[in-house]
Design an enzyme around this catalytic site. Structure first.
Site, short mmCIF file in Angstrom:
data_model
loop_
_atom_site.label_atom_id
_atom_site.label_comp_id
_atom_site.label_asym_id
_atom_site.label_seq_id
_atom_site.Cartn_x
_atom_site.Cartn_y
_atom_site.Cartn_z
N PRO A 2 -4.14 6.87 -1.38
CA PRO A 2 -3.28 8.03 -1.62
C PRO A 2 -3.75 8.83 -2.83
O PRO A 2 -4.17 8.27 -3.84
CB PRO A 2 -1.91 7.39 -1.88
CG PRO A 2 -1.98 6.06 -1.22
CD PRO A 2 -3.40 5.61 -1.36
N GLU A 3 -3.67 10.15 -2.70
CA GLU A 3 -4.03 11.01 -3.82
C GLU A 3 -2.79 11.31 -4.66
O GLU A 3 -1.68 10.90 -4.33
CB GLU A 3 -4.73 12.27 -3.31
CG GLU A 3 -5.97 11.90 -2.48
CD GLU A 3 -6.97 13.03 -2.28
OE1 GLU A 3 -7.01 13.94 -3.11
OE2 GLU A 3 -7.72 12.97 -1.30
N LYS A 52 -3.05 8.61 -10.13
CA LYS A 52 -2.71 7.74 -9.00
C LYS A 52 -1.88 6.54 -9.43
O LYS A 52 -1.80 5.53 -8.72
CB LYS A 52 -3.99 7.28 -8.30
CG LYS A 52 -4.81 8.45 -7.76
CD LYS A 52 -6.09 7.99 -7.08
CE LYS A 52 -6.90 9.18 -6.58
NZ LYS A 52 -8.12 8.78 -5.88
N ARG A 254 -18.71 7.27 -2.04
CA ARG A 254 -17.62 7.93 -1.31
C ARG A 254 -18.19 8.99 -0.36
O ARG A 254 -19.14 9.70 -0.70
CB ARG A 254 -16.64 8.60 -2.28
CG ARG A 254 -15.97 7.64 -3.25
CD ARG A 254 -15.12 6.58 -2.56
NE ARG A 254 -14.04 7.18 -1.77
CZ ARG A 254 -12.86 7.53 -2.27
NH1 ARG A 254 -12.61 7.36 -3.56
NH2 ARG A 254 -11.93 8.04 -1.49
#
Length: 265
Positions: A2-3, A52, A254
């Protein structure tokens, strides 16, 4: 993972449902038993997010720190709650609603000094009113690293993840491999302002909306339950603006997506 907008939305919901009253806290799974006992029955004074990280501040100074990681999730339920299902790390029960936390990377008790240490090691969070974009700019403007990597570095900028990284660079026509020191101050100010708006929309809507209205048509989203994106997870698909196939590579482990025409430099 989740951002930042997801954590800020959770903090807002937890303030609404639990803050200002005693909260019953337990750990049905058993991995947070001592921590739950520390705050069980205490008043939740406030909930906040930084990047986060989710922080529950209880009377007496104890703080529950939660990092959802890849698999963490809160599930709300009306009272009375039923028996826990699955591996519930933390159960919160308020006056009108309860919430179960499953699968977080971290769920632990912190003291105020640890909260301060977190604030000091994180970059500015576009969703926090106390955020200072100059802090990020000072690091970006001196860095030889690619802007695509810098935007994902939580010590530079807190809360931005893979989707916002890919999409904000597309929206401003910036190649993700351009060095931070080659970014202009005007470009950084525009990126920051855009993130402030886009991430706030994510808090309100609960999902990301990153495609401008004039481009929000044609090819479907990358998944049934997701909004459209310009480039994220659209490798090989035509760019929504110029039609060129979207490219993909890996940057610092990523996945990275961009349009070679719209983000030529």
């Amino acid at each position: 993972m989740p951002e930042g907008h997801t954590l800020h939305r959770l903090a807002r919901e937890h303030r609404r449902h639990f803050a200002g009253a005693p909260v019953r806290v337990s750990s049905p799974q058993g991995r947070f038993t001592d921590g739950a006992a520390t705050v069980d029955g205490r008043i939740l004074e406030r909930a906040e997010a930084n990047g986060k990280h989710l922080l529950h501040h209880y009377e007496g100074g104890a703080v529950v720190h939660v990092h959802l990681g890849l698999y963490g999730k809160f599930t709300d339920a009306a009272l009375p709650m039923g028996e826990p299902v699955g591996q519930v790390r933390m159960r919160m029960v308020g006056a009108e609603i309860g919430s179960d936390l499953r699968g977080p990377t971290a769920c632990e008790i912190w003291d105020p000094t640890q909260v301060v240490a977190l604030e000091q090691r994180l970059g500015p969070d576009p969703l926090r009113p106390d955020a200072d974009p100059d802090r990020a700019w000072r690091r970006i403007s001196k860095s030889q690293k690619a802007i695509g990597a810098l935007l994902m570095d939580q010590a530079v900028l807190a809360g931005v993840g893979n989707v916002y990284r890919a999409e904000v660079l597309f929206r401003h026509g910036i190649h993700p491999e351009r060095r931070g020191r080659d970014l202009t101050r005007t470009e950084w100010d525009e990126i920051w302002a855009d993130l402030v708006v886009l991430m706030a929309v994510g808090v309100e809507a609960g999902v990301m909306h990153v495609v401008r209205p004039e481009h929000d048509h044609g090819a479907p989203a990358y998944a049934v339950d997701r909004p459209r994106t310009y480039v994220y997870r659209r490798a090989g698909e035509p760019c929504r603006v110029c039609g060129t196939p979207v490219l993909h590579t890996v940057m610092e482990t990523r996945n990275l997506f961009w349009c070679p025409v719209c983000q030529e430099s």
